[in-house]
Write a protein that holds these residues in place. Structure first.
Motif, PDB file in Angstrom:
ATOM      1  N   THR A  85      -3.972  65.870  24.406  1.00 11.41           N
ATOM      2  CA  THR A  85      -4.034  66.812  23.295  1.00 11.41           C
ATOM      3  C   THR A  85      -4.272  66.000  22.033  1.00 11.41           C
ATOM      4  N   ILE A  86      -5.354  66.307  21.340  1.00 13.75           N
ATOM      5  CA  ILE A  86      -5.711  65.621  20.104  1.00 13.75           C
ATOM      6  C   ILE A  86      -5.323  66.536  18.947  1.00 13.75           C
ATOM      7  N   THR A  87      -4.569  65.997  18.006  1.00 10.91           N
ATOM      8  CA  THR A  87      -4.121  66.767  16.847  1.00 10.91           C
ATOM      9  C   THR A  87      -4.858  66.280  15.608  1.00 10.91           C
ATOM     10  N   LEU A  88      -5.553  67.198  14.960  1.00 11.08           N
ATOM     11  CA  LEU A  88      -6.232  66.897  13.697  1.00 11.08           C
ATOM     12  C   LEU A  88      -5.296  67.335  12.584  1.00 11.08           C
ATOM     13  N   THR A  89      -4.904  66.384  11.731  1.00 12.27           N
ATOM     14  CA  THR A  89      -3.892  66.698  10.720  1.00 12.27           C
ATOM     15  C   THR A  89      -4.437  66.680   9.301  1.00 12.27           C
ATOM     16  N   THR A  90      -5.418  65.830   9.023  1.00 13.41           N
ATOM     17  CA  THR A  90      -5.921  65.728   7.651  1.00 13.41           C
ATOM     18  C   THR A  90      -7.106  66.663   7.446  1.00 13.41           C
ATOM     19  N   GLU A  91      -7.353  66.998   6.206  1.00  9.11           N
ATOM     20  CA  GLU A  91      -8.512  67.848   5.894  1.00  9.11           C
ATOM     21  C   GLU A  91      -9.817  67.169   6.301  1.00  9.11           C
ATOM     22  N   ALA A  92      -9.891  65.843   6.140  1.00 14.25           N
ATOM     23  CA  ALA A  92     -11.098  65.102   6.536  1.00 14.25           C
ATOM     24  C   ALA A  92     -11.334  65.214   8.036  1.00 14.25           C
ATOM     25  N   GLU A  93     -10.284  65.068   8.839  1.00 10.69           N
ATOM     26  CA  GLU A  93     -10.440  65.201  10.289  1.00 10.69           C
ATOM     27  C   GLU A  93     -10.907  66.601  10.657  1.00 10.69           C
ATOM     28  N   LYS A  94     -10.385  67.606   9.985  1.00 11.06           N
ATOM     29  CA  LYS A  94     -10.770  68.984  10.290  1.00 11.06           C
ATOM     30  C   LYS A  94     -12.198  69.277   9.862  1.00 11.06           C
ATOM     31  N   ARG A  95     -12.632  68.695   8.742  1.00 10.52           N
ATOM     32  CA  ARG A  95     -13.968  68.957   8.215  1.00 10.52           C
ATOM     33  C   ARG A  95     -15.024  68.095   8.898  1.00 10.52           C
ATOM     34  N   ILE A  96     -14.785  66.790   8.991  1.00 11.37           N
ATOM     35  CA  ILE A  96     -15.771  65.848   9.528  1.00 11.37           C
ATOM     36  C   ILE A  96     -15.591  65.673  11.032  1.00 11.37           C
ATOM     37  N   GLY A  97     -14.356  65.680  11.482  1.00 11.67           N
ATOM     38  CA  GLY A  97     -14.065  65.555  12.898  1.00 11.67           C
ATOM     39  C   GLY A  97     -13.771  64.132  13.309  1.00 11.67           C
ATOM     40  N   THR A  98     -13.476  63.978  14.578  1.00 15.06           N
ATOM     41  CA  THR A  98     -13.270  62.681  15.194  1.00 15.06           C
ATOM     42  C   THR A  98     -14.097  62.669  16.474  1.00 15.06           C
ATOM     43  N   THR A  99     -14.652  61.538  16.815  1.00 16.23           N
ATOM     44  CA  THR A  99     -15.546  61.463  17.960  1.00 16.23           C
ATOM     45  C   THR A  99     -14.782  61.033  19.202  1.00 16.23           C
ATOM     46  N   VAL A 100     -14.995  61.759  20.303  1.00 20.72           N
ATOM     47  CA  VAL A 100     -14.468  61.364  21.601  1.00 20.72           C
ATOM     48  C   VAL A 100     -15.659  61.004  22.485  1.00 20.72           C
ATOM     49  N   THR A 101     -15.512  59.936  23.263  1.00 19.01           N
ATOM     50  CA  THR A 101     -16.617  59.472  24.100  1.00 19.01           C
ATOM     51  C   THR A 101     -16.090  58.981  25.438  1.00 19.01           C
ATOM     52  N   VAL A 102     -16.987  58.955  26.403  1.00 15.87           N
ATOM     53  CA  VAL A 102     -16.719  58.300  27.672  1.00 15.87           C
ATOM     54  C   VAL A 102     -18.027  57.663  28.134  1.00 15.87           C
ATOM     55  N   VAL A 103     -17.951  56.358  28.445  1.00 17.85           N
ATOM     56  CA  VAL A 103     -19.097  55.606  28.959  1.00 17.85           C
ATOM     57  C   VAL A 103     -18.788  55.311  30.422  1.00 17.85           C
ATOM     58  N   PRO A 104     -19.487  55.989  31.345  1.00 16.04           N
ATOM     59  CA  PRO A 104     -19.188  55.770  32.753  1.00 16.04           C
ATOM     60  C   PRO A 104     -19.810  54.473  33.247  1.00 16.04           C
ATOM     61  N   GLY A 105     -19.155  53.870  34.217  1.00 16.76           N
ATOM     62  CA  GLY A 105     -19.714  52.688  34.857  1.00 16.76           C
ATOM     63  C   GLY A 105     -20.761  53.084  35.873  1.00 16.76           C
ATOM     64  N   SER A 106     -21.177  52.127  36.660  1.00 18.47           N
ATOM     65  CA  SER A 106     -22.217  52.359  37.654  1.00 18.47           C
ATOM     66  C   SER A 106     -21.622  52.789  38.982  1.00 18.47           C
ATOM     67  N   VAL A 107     -22.412  53.582  39.723  1.00 20.05           N
ATOM     68  CA  VAL A 107     -22.091  53.959  41.094  1.00 20.05           C
ATOM     69  C   VAL A 107     -23.341  53.739  41.930  1.00 20.05           C
ATOM     70  N   TYR A 108     -23.163  53.645  43.237  1.00 19.80           N
ATOM     71  CA  TYR A 108     -24.286  53.408  44.138  1.00 19.80           C
ATOM     72  C   TYR A 108     -24.975  54.708  44.526  1.00 19.80           C
ATOM     73  N   ASN A 109     -26.304  54.696  44.507  1.00 18.71           N
ATOM     74  CA  ASN A 109     -27.108  55.774  45.071  1.00 18.71           C
ATOM     75  C   ASN A 109     -27.098  55.628  46.589  1.00 18.71           C
ATOM     76  N   ALA A 110     -27.615  56.625  47.296  1.00 15.38           N
ATOM     77  CA  ALA A 110     -27.689  56.569  48.756  1.00 15.38           C
ATOM     78  C   ALA A 110     -28.539  55.393  49.232  1.00 15.38           C
ATOM     79  N   ASP A 111     -29.532  54.981  48.425  1.00 18.08           N
ATOM     80  CA  ASP A 111     -30.411  53.872  48.822  1.00 18.08           C
ATOM     81  C   ASP A 111     -29.852  52.502  48.437  1.00 18.08           C
ATOM     82  N   GLY A 112     -28.639  52.468  47.894  1.00 20.67           N
ATOM     83  CA  GLY A 112     -27.997  51.199  47.558  1.00 20.67           C
ATOM     84  C   GLY A 112     -28.231  50.723  46.139  1.00 20.67           C
ATOM     85  N   THR A 113     -29.076  51.405  45.378  1.00 25.23           N
ATOM     86  CA  THR A 113     -29.300  51.027  43.990  1.00 25.23           C
ATOM     87  C   THR A 113     -28.187  51.588  43.114  1.00 25.23           C
ATOM     88  N   LEU A 114     -28.050  51.037  41.919  1.00 29.79           N
ATOM     89  CA  LEU A 114     -27.018  51.484  40.995  1.00 29.79           C
ATOM     90  C   LEU A 114     -27.576  52.470  39.976  1.00 29.79           C
TER      91      LEU A 114
END
Length: 145
Positions: A85-114
């Motif tokens: 749970t992310i809580t936005l408390t300041t007016e700047a956070e509510k107006r401009i926001g905060t960025t959430v991200t996820v960078v996934p790693g690699s997984v193998y395809n059926a042919d063995g490539t990533l």
């Protein structure tokens, strides 16, 4: 040695992905997604709370870099999910926001490539970002307001 190279490659990929982009600002899809999630008032207080879920899909083990309430890098077993749970408390956070991200790693395809694992961001039960099942070369990113 292979683990060190894999970890280094993932960190470099994350750094490149966060620096890449057209520089034109959010896409039309990103703007529509940002507009579709409305802040939840917290029973009379000035705080705005959102339940944010990050997911990386696939099978096996991978590495995940994410920015939720803190930046973190983890080796995980897929499928992986993190909810906070992310809580936005300041007016700047509510107006401009905060960025959430996820960078996934690699997984193998059926042919063995990533390829990049699939990632999804959900806010208050609504999907707001994904990387098209790993077909996009972009990380999952959302500006939470």
């Amino acid at each position: 040695m292979r683990k060190i190279i894999s970890g280094t490659a993932l960190v470099l990929t994350a750094a490149l992905l966060t620096g890449c982009g057209s520089g034109d600002g959010p896409s039309t899809a990103d703007k529509a997604a940002n507009a579709s999630v409305k802040p939840k008032p917290d029973s009379g207080s000035a705080e705005v709370k959102h339940e944010v879920t990050l997911e990386v899909l696939g099978h096996g083990n991978s590495q995940v870099y994410y920015n939720l309430s803190t930046n973190k890098f983890e080796k995980v077993k897929l499928p992986w999910r993190k909810t906070e749970t992310i809580t936005l408390t300041t007016e700047a956070e509510k107006r401009i926001g905060t960025t959430v991200t996820v960078v996934p790693g690699s997984v193998y395809n059926a042919d063995g490539t990533l390829r990049a694992a699939a990632c999804v961001i959900t806010v208050d039960g609504k999907k707001v970002a994904d990387n098209k099942g790993g077909k996009s070369n972009k990380m999952c990113r959302y500006d939470l307001k």
